[in-house]
Design an enzyme around this catalytic site. Sequence first.
Site, PDB file in Angstrom:
ATOM      1  N   HIS A 175       0.851  -1.191   0.000  1.00 31.13           N
ATOM      2  CA  HIS A 175       0.000   0.000   0.000  1.00 31.13           C
ATOM      3  C   HIS A 175       0.890   1.247   0.000  1.00 31.13           C
ATOM      4  CE1 HIS A 175      -2.818   3.059   1.266  1.00 31.13           C
ATOM      5  NE2 HIS A 175      -3.769   2.247   0.837  1.00 31.13           N
ATOM      6  N   GLU A 177       0.765   3.854   1.599  1.00 31.07           N
ATOM      7  CA  GLU A 177       1.120   4.347   2.945  1.00 31.07           C
ATOM      8  C   GLU A 177       2.278   3.534   3.521  1.00 31.07           C
ATOM      9  OE1 GLU A 177      -2.893   4.188   4.452  1.00 31.07           O
ATOM     10  OE2 GLU A 177      -3.408   5.803   3.063  1.00 31.07           O
TER      11      GLU A 177
HETATM   12  P1  13P Z   1      -9.699   6.127   0.464  1.00 32.16           P
HETATM   13  O1  13P Z   1     -10.838   5.331  -0.111  1.00 32.16           O
HETATM   14  O2  13P Z   1      -9.945   6.612   1.859  1.00 32.16           O
HETATM   15  O3  13P Z   1      -9.239   7.202  -0.485  1.00 32.16           O
HETATM   16  O4  13P Z   1      -8.464   5.118   0.601  1.00 32.16           O
HETATM   17  C1  13P Z   1      -8.132   4.336  -0.487  1.00 32.16           C
HETATM   18  C2  13P Z   1      -7.116   3.361  -0.068  1.00 32.16           C
HETATM   19  O5  13P Z   1      -5.998   3.710   0.256  1.00 32.16           O
HETATM   20  C3  13P Z   1      -7.512   1.945  -0.004  1.00 32.16           C
HETATM   21  O6  13P Z   1      -6.419   1.120   0.201  1.00 32.16           O
END
Ligand code: 13P
Length: 250
Positions: A95, A97
Amino acid sequence: MRQPLIAGNWKMNGTRESIKALLDGIKAGIGDVKVAEVAVCPPFVYLADVQEQLSGTPIAWGAQNLSTELKGAFTGEVSAPMLNDFACKYVIVGHSERRTLFGEDDATVATKFAVARDNGLKPILCVGETLEEREQGVTEKVVARQIQAVIDKVGVAALADGVIAYEPVWAIGTGKTATPEQAQAVHAFIRGMIAEQDAGVAEALRIQYGGSMNAGNAAELLAQPDIDGGLIGGASLKADDFLTICRAAG
Ligand code: 13P
């Protein structure tokens, strides 16, 4: 025909209480979801609760990350065999992040993908460009590099039973969504680059869109020919919104 997969990535959200209420809401409405496969990915510490609450339902569950290692002195890590103890079907790897905030590079992500598969878990491989990369016109180059790192490690055939989530970083948690045309273009590119290596794998592979997908925009995104579901962040924390997205998948 590829069955769409709608998966909720809860990120670091929820309490025991809120998760119980959320799952009760999703379970109450899941009977109306006819086409999509549905999954949720809670924080590790809630996997036992989720397993208990979802066993015997059509809803699958998975984790948001896993270690590259199987056991040992790796404080704070969680291994693939541990995820198997809680009957996880899926695990998210790479991901954005994790890549940007926790320093995971393409090689680490590829190793996690391999470890997940070796242990019977289905990896959901996240790829996507930053706003700067999109503005520089290198979206395809970035996404191709992220995917090729995995193919070089595990071979293209290993993608067939996995999932790729195209998540443009600039659309995650920002309320800005890729237009259906923008998303479709990248999804088609991804399928095309894999088709060059194995046409059958490319045809079977599910490619989800992620990045501010919500109850209002899901239907037009999911109507695109190469969008096979969604990886949903914020909107997966509300049962009604999440169910609306699940129903929009077909
Ligand atoms: P959002 O739907 O909050 O933009 O997040 C998307 C996401 O990172 C799913 O893994």
